[in-house]
Scaffold this motif. Structure first.
Motif, PDB file in Angstrom:
ATOM      1  N   ALA A 176       9.950  12.709 -12.069  1.00  0.00           N
ATOM      2  CA  ALA A 176      10.880  13.364 -11.151  1.00  0.00           C
ATOM      3  C   ALA A 176      10.333  13.359  -9.732  1.00  0.00           C
ATOM      4  CB  ALA A 176      11.132  14.807 -11.607  1.00  0.00           C
ATOM      5  N   GLY A 177       9.036  13.627  -9.597  1.00  0.00           N
ATOM      6  CA  GLY A 177       8.427  13.629  -8.267  1.00  0.00           C
ATOM      7  C   GLY A 177       8.424  12.259  -7.633  1.00  0.00           C
ATOM      8  N   VAL A 178       8.166  11.222  -8.438  1.00  0.00           N
ATOM      9  CA  VAL A 178       8.119   9.863  -7.892  1.00  0.00           C
ATOM     10  C   VAL A 178       9.486   9.429  -7.380  1.00  0.00           C
ATOM     11  CG1 VAL A 178       7.715   7.440  -8.452  1.00  0.00           C
ATOM     12  CG2 VAL A 178       6.144   9.171  -9.282  1.00  0.00           C
ATOM     13  N   VAL A 179      10.544   9.723  -8.157  1.00  0.00           N
ATOM     14  CA  VAL A 179      11.867   9.283  -7.710  1.00  0.00           C
ATOM     15  C   VAL A 179      12.298  10.026  -6.451  1.00  0.00           C
ATOM     16  CG1 VAL A 179      13.306  10.870  -9.074  1.00  0.00           C
ATOM     17  CG2 VAL A 179      14.140   8.589  -8.543  1.00  0.00           C
ATOM     18  N   ARG A 180      11.978  11.312  -6.348  1.00  0.00           N
ATOM     19  CA  ARG A 180      12.317  12.059  -5.139  1.00  0.00           C
ATOM     20  C   ARG A 180      11.516  11.570  -3.946  1.00  0.00           C
ATOM     21  NH1 ARG A 180      14.464  17.143  -5.599  1.00  0.00           N
ATOM     22  NH2 ARG A 180      14.556  16.985  -3.321  1.00  0.00           N
ATOM     23  N   LEU A 181      10.220  11.340  -4.161  1.00  0.00           N
ATOM     24  CA  LEU A 181       9.365  10.881  -3.075  1.00  0.00           C
ATOM     25  C   LEU A 181       9.729   9.469  -2.643  1.00  0.00           C
ATOM     26  CD1 LEU A 181       6.980  11.337  -1.195  1.00  0.00           C
ATOM     27  CD2 LEU A 181       5.455  10.583  -3.047  1.00  0.00           C
ATOM     28  N   SER A 182      10.018   8.597  -3.609  1.00  0.00           N
ATOM     29  CA  SER A 182      10.392   7.223  -3.269  1.00  0.00           C
ATOM     30  C   SER A 182      11.674   7.198  -2.446  1.00  0.00           C
ATOM     31  CB  SER A 182      10.570   6.411  -4.556  1.00  0.00           C
ATOM     32  OG  SER A 182      10.894   5.072  -4.270  1.00  0.00           O
ATOM     33  N   ALA A 183      12.674   7.965  -2.873  1.00  0.00           N
ATOM     34  CA  ALA A 183      13.938   7.999  -2.132  1.00  0.00           C
ATOM     35  C   ALA A 183      13.745   8.584  -0.738  1.00  0.00           C
ATOM     36  CB  ALA A 183      14.971   8.817  -2.906  1.00  0.00           C
ATOM     37  N   PHE A 184      12.994   9.673  -0.638  1.00  0.00           N
ATOM     38  CA  PHE A 184      12.798  10.318   0.668  1.00  0.00           C
ATOM     39  C   PHE A 184      11.995   9.432   1.606  1.00  0.00           C
ATOM     40  CE2 PHE A 184      10.183  12.989   3.472  1.00  0.00           C
ATOM     41  CZ  PHE A 184      11.177  13.673   4.158  1.00  0.00           C
ATOM     42  N   ALA A 185      10.852   8.921   1.133  1.00  0.00           N
ATOM     43  CA  ALA A 185       9.971   8.148   2.013  1.00  0.00           C
ATOM     44  C   ALA A 185      10.634   6.850   2.459  1.00  0.00           C
ATOM     45  CB  ALA A 185       8.654   7.850   1.293  1.00  0.00           C
ATOM     46  N   GLN A 186      11.304   6.149   1.542  1.00  0.00           N
ATOM     47  CA  GLN A 186      11.898   4.872   1.915  1.00  0.00           C
ATOM     48  C   GLN A 186      13.155   5.057   2.764  1.00  0.00           C
ATOM     49  OE1 GLN A 186      11.810   1.462  -0.673  1.00  0.00           O
ATOM     50  NE2 GLN A 186      10.772   2.609  -2.278  1.00  0.00           N
ATOM     51  N   SER A 187      14.021   5.987   2.391  1.00  0.00           N
ATOM     52  CA  SER A 187      15.247   6.179   3.168  1.00  0.00           C
ATOM     53  C   SER A 187      14.931   6.684   4.572  1.00  0.00           C
ATOM     54  CB  SER A 187      16.173   7.169   2.454  1.00  0.00           C
ATOM     55  OG  SER A 187      16.602   6.645   1.218  1.00  0.00           O
ATOM     56  N   THR A 188      14.066   7.692   4.672  1.00  0.00           N
ATOM     57  CA  THR A 188      13.673   8.203   5.992  1.00  0.00           C
ATOM     58  C   THR A 188      12.934   7.136   6.781  1.00  0.00           C
ATOM     59  OG1 THR A 188      13.475  10.423   5.043  1.00  0.00           O
ATOM     60  CG2 THR A 188      12.444  10.048   7.185  1.00  0.00           C
ATOM     61  N   GLY A 189      12.053   6.402   6.091  1.00  0.00           N
ATOM     62  CA  GLY A 189      11.286   5.364   6.771  1.00  0.00           C
ATOM     63  C   GLY A 189      12.164   4.257   7.325  1.00  0.00           C
ATOM     64  N   TYR A 190      13.139   3.808   6.550  1.00  0.00           N
ATOM     65  CA  TYR A 190      14.021   2.747   7.042  1.00  0.00           C
ATOM     66  C   TYR A 190      14.874   3.231   8.217  1.00  0.00           C
ATOM     67  CZ  TYR A 190      12.842  -0.570   3.358  1.00  0.00           C
ATOM     68  OH  TYR A 190      12.177  -1.467   2.550  1.00  0.00           O
ATOM     69  N   LEU A 191      15.278   4.502   8.200  1.00  0.00           N
ATOM     70  CA  LEU A 191      15.986   5.035   9.366  1.00  0.00           C
ATOM     71  C   LEU A 191      15.104   4.969  10.607  1.00  0.00           C
ATOM     72  CD1 LEU A 191      17.909   8.183   8.045  1.00  0.00           C
ATOM     73  CD2 LEU A 191      18.915   6.109   9.024  1.00  0.00           C
ATOM     74  N   LEU A 192      13.835   5.324  10.457  1.00  0.00           N
ATOM     75  CA  LEU A 192      12.907   5.291  11.589  1.00  0.00           C
ATOM     76  C   LEU A 192      12.687   3.869  12.106  1.00  0.00           C
ATOM     77  CD1 LEU A 192      10.157   7.805  10.342  1.00  0.00           C
ATOM     78  CD2 LEU A 192      11.869   8.207  12.122  1.00  0.00           C
ATOM     79  N   SER A 193      12.851   2.872  11.227  1.00  0.00           N
ATOM     80  CA  SER A 193      12.538   1.491  11.629  1.00  0.00           C
ATOM     81  C   SER A 193      13.671   0.801  12.370  1.00  0.00           C
ATOM     82  CB  SER A 193      12.189   0.673  10.378  1.00  0.00           C
ATOM     83  OG  SER A 193      13.348   0.404   9.606  1.00  0.00           O
ATOM     84  N   ILE A 194      14.869   1.371  12.344  1.00  0.00           N
ATOM     85  CA  ILE A 194      16.027   0.680  12.929  1.00  0.00           C
ATOM     86  C   ILE A 194      15.862   0.385  14.420  1.00  0.00           C
ATOM     87  CG2 ILE A 194      18.496   0.917  13.449  1.00  0.00           C
ATOM     88  CD1 ILE A 194      18.766   2.422  10.777  1.00  0.00           C
TER      89      ILE A 194
ATOM     90  N   LEU B  96       0.835  -1.200   0.000  1.00  0.00           N
ATOM     91  CA  LEU B  96       0.000   0.000   0.000  1.00  0.00           C
ATOM     92  C   LEU B  96       0.871   1.252   0.000  1.00  0.00           C
ATOM     93  CD1 LEU B  96      -2.721   1.438   0.186  1.00  0.00           C
ATOM     94  CD2 LEU B  96      -2.623   1.150   2.678  1.00  0.00           C
ATOM     95  N   ALA B  97       1.935   1.245   0.805  1.00  0.00           N
ATOM     96  CA  ALA B  97       2.845   2.396   0.841  1.00  0.00           C
ATOM     97  C   ALA B  97       3.506   2.613  -0.515  1.00  0.00           C
ATOM     98  CB  ALA B  97       3.908   2.188   1.919  1.00  0.00           C
ATOM     99  N   LEU B  98       3.914   1.535  -1.181  1.00  0.00           N
ATOM    100  CA  LEU B  98       4.518   1.662  -2.505  1.00  0.00           C
ATOM    101  C   LEU B  98       3.532   2.237  -3.512  1.00  0.00           C
ATOM    102  CD1 LEU B  98       6.537  -1.676  -2.819  1.00  0.00           C
ATOM    103  CD2 LEU B  98       7.388   0.579  -2.183  1.00  0.00           C
ATOM    104  N   THR B  99       2.285   1.809  -3.413  1.00  0.00           N
ATOM    105  CA  THR B  99       1.265   2.332  -4.322  1.00  0.00           C
ATOM    106  C   THR B  99       1.063   3.825  -4.105  1.00  0.00           C
ATOM    107  OG1 THR B  99       0.144   0.188  -4.239  1.00  0.00           O
ATOM    108  CG2 THR B  99      -1.112   2.038  -5.127  1.00  0.00           C
ATOM    109  N   MET B 100       1.019   4.239  -2.850  1.00  0.00           N
ATOM    110  CA  MET B 100       0.819   5.661  -2.566  1.00  0.00           C
ATOM    111  C   MET B 100       1.995   6.502  -3.032  1.00  0.00           C
ATOM    112  SD  MET B 100      -1.365   5.994   0.964  1.00  0.00           S
ATOM    113  CE  MET B 100      -0.297   5.074   2.054  1.00  0.00           C
ATOM    114  N   ILE B 101       3.209   5.943  -3.010  1.00  0.00           N
ATOM    115  CA  ILE B 101       4.363   6.671  -3.542  1.00  0.00           C
ATOM    116  C   ILE B 101       4.129   7.011  -5.011  1.00  0.00           C
ATOM    117  CG2 ILE B 101       6.789   6.424  -4.222  1.00  0.00           C
ATOM    118  CD1 ILE B 101       7.239   4.897  -1.599  1.00  0.00           C
ATOM    119  N   GLY B 102       3.611   6.053  -5.781  1.00  0.00           N
ATOM    120  CA  GLY B 102       3.339   6.296  -7.189  1.00  0.00           C
ATOM    121  C   GLY B 102       2.182   7.244  -7.439  1.00  0.00           C
ATOM    122  N   MET B 103       1.260   7.363  -6.454  1.00  0.00           N
ATOM    123  CA  MET B 103       0.077   8.194  -6.636  1.00  0.00           C
ATOM    124  C   MET B 103       0.227   9.606  -6.089  1.00  0.00           C
ATOM    125  SD  MET B 103      -2.896   5.425  -5.670  1.00  0.00           S
ATOM    126  CE  MET B 103      -4.234   6.544  -6.147  1.00  0.00           C
TER     127      MET B 103
END
Length: 436
Positions: A371-389, A358-365
């Motif tokens: 350009a927006g998708v690649v920036r959003l995908s990198a930001f959301a996933q990188s920040t999110g994985y940091l939060l999950s550590i 669901l999160a991946l789908t929302m990144i695309g939407m």
């Protein structure tokens, strides 16, 4: 008439000035012509094969962790660090994906990512030291990290009218790869002679196969996600570039990063600790492993269904709430009757873990452009994985100091509340371009 995403103006050049690369680009999206059907089918196969390789490096190691520790004389603390390396690598290396995609093209980066996974998996069992094992694991995880970021970008670029379907397809493949590596690594190791090194290295074969479809796109330079498209210039004036997105100004981007991080926290806690919860409740080790496999396997069908449903809705909040409620009920069951209702709790937590597709789908939407998708995908996933550590580590600390699973399960259930809140905000019908 082609859609807007395929109508990219090109600079006027004579036939003699056109390179073979540019002639090839005329068949690709962004060059004014729809791609050939065979090419789309090849990319779909590439997406599935790439997704199958995004988790076996992690779950195959988990299945043989005890043997790896004994074979490398690894201390318990180092083994604990090893289990925390994946989200750290995803966060650190994922940031590189947008720049690499702009420089080399998204297809070439995914191809290199699959090659890095194959190399890391074949090297790490035989390198003979803990430091070398960690370094080779990091190489494989680097390939996974950049491919993780670029999967939604590839879908947005090549399948702009089928984002939900294609996201569901590769999410289902990702879930299948996760469950497959967890389930068959030990039996395959036994069938190949019982050497844990062979059992880990065999997954490099699947990664090597995944390289092949992406070779076709290695030379693709039609505008890579995040790369400005040149507009026709008047009187030799330089082409105008689209202004850069300031992603950190977007509330939607931050909400999506928090949602991604909290669902990743729940997933890593489930993969790392759920079998131990069942075993401490009196469930046999074999059954506890099977319960985890059931939880992971729930993602195979649901990862295909949920993105398709989500892409048809203007707001994804109702799906976020439904998944969160499944998680709350599952954690409540683990607390009250972990053994008596074990199968029900495993199924419910498997449904809750489908917040990932669901999160991946929302990144695309939540972005209008590549350009927006690649920036959003990198930001959301990188920040999110940091939060999950910290999540899995904190669960271990609470379990050790409290002597039971009451506090850890309460923490897991408590994290579902902010996950639902962040998901509702991220699921609103808006794009980051409206906020940056």
């Amino acid at each position: 008439m082609p859609d807007d995403e395929t109508q990219t103006p090109t600079l006027n050049r004579g036939p003699a000035a056109r390179t073979s690369r540019e002639l090839h680009a005329q068949r690709l999206p962004g060059a004014g012509e729809a791609p050939a059907p065979w090419l789309l089918r090849l990319i779909a196969v590439g997406l599935v094969l790439a997704a199958l390789n995004l988790r076996p490096a992690i779950t195959s190691l988990g299945a043989l962790l005890e043997e790896v520790r004994d074979g490398l004389h690894m201390s318990g603390s180092v083994a604990g660090v090893l289990t925390s390396v994946p989200p750290l690598c995803f966060a650190v290396f994922g940031v590189m994906a947008p720049r690499l995609a702009r420089r080399f093209g998204a297809g070439a980066v995914v191809c290199a990512g699959m090659a890095a996974i194959a190399a890391g998996l074949v090297i790490r069992p035989y390198i003979g030291s803990t430091a070398g094992f960690l370094a080779a694991s990091a190489l494989a995880l680097m390939g996974i990290a950049v491919s993780n970021i670029l999967m939604p970008v590839i879908v947005k670029r090549w399948f702009p009218d089928r984002v939900g379907t294609m996201t569901g397809l590769y999410s289902m493949a990702l879930a299948l790869g996760t469950a497959l590596a967890a389930a068959v690594t030990v039996p395959v190791t036994g069938a190949l002679g019982g050497d844990w090194r062979t059992g880990l290295a065999v997954w490099a074969v699947l990664a090597a196969v995944a390289v092949l479809p992406w070779i076709v796109l290695v030379r693709d330079r039609t505008p890579a996600p995040g790369q400005p498209v040149p507009a026709p210039a008047a009187s030799g004036a330089p082409a105008a570039e689209a202004p850069a997105l300031r992603i950190t100004r977007s509330r939607t981007a931050w909400a999506l990063a928090c949602f991604f991080g909290l669902q990743a926290t729940a997933a890593y806690i489930t993969m790392g600790w759920m079998p131990q919860i069942f075993r401490d409740a009196g469930v046999s080790a074999g059954t506890a492993g099977l319960l985890l496999a059931v939880t992971m396997a729930m993602g195979v069908p649901l990862a295909f269904v949920i993105p398709r449903v989500a892409s048809r809705l203007k707001q994804q909040g109702p799906i976020v709430v439904a998944l969160g409620l499944c998680g709350l009920i599952g954690y409540g069951g683990l607390y009250l009757a972990p053994a008596a209702g074990a199968w029900a709790w495993a199924l419910l937590l498997g449904v809750a873990n489908c917040a990932f597709p669901l999160a991946l789908t929302m990144i695309g939407m939540r972005a209008r452009s590549g350009a927006g998708v690649v920036r959003l995908s990198a930001f959301a996933q990188s920040t999110g994985y940091l939060l999950s550590i910290p999540g899995p580590l904190l669960v271990g600390v609470l379990y050790q100091h409290s002597g039971g699973w009451g506090l850890p399960i309460a923490l897991m259930a408590g994290l579902m509340i902010p996950q639902m809140a962040a998901g509702i905000l991220a699921g609103r019908d808006r794009t980051i371009e409206d906020e940056c």
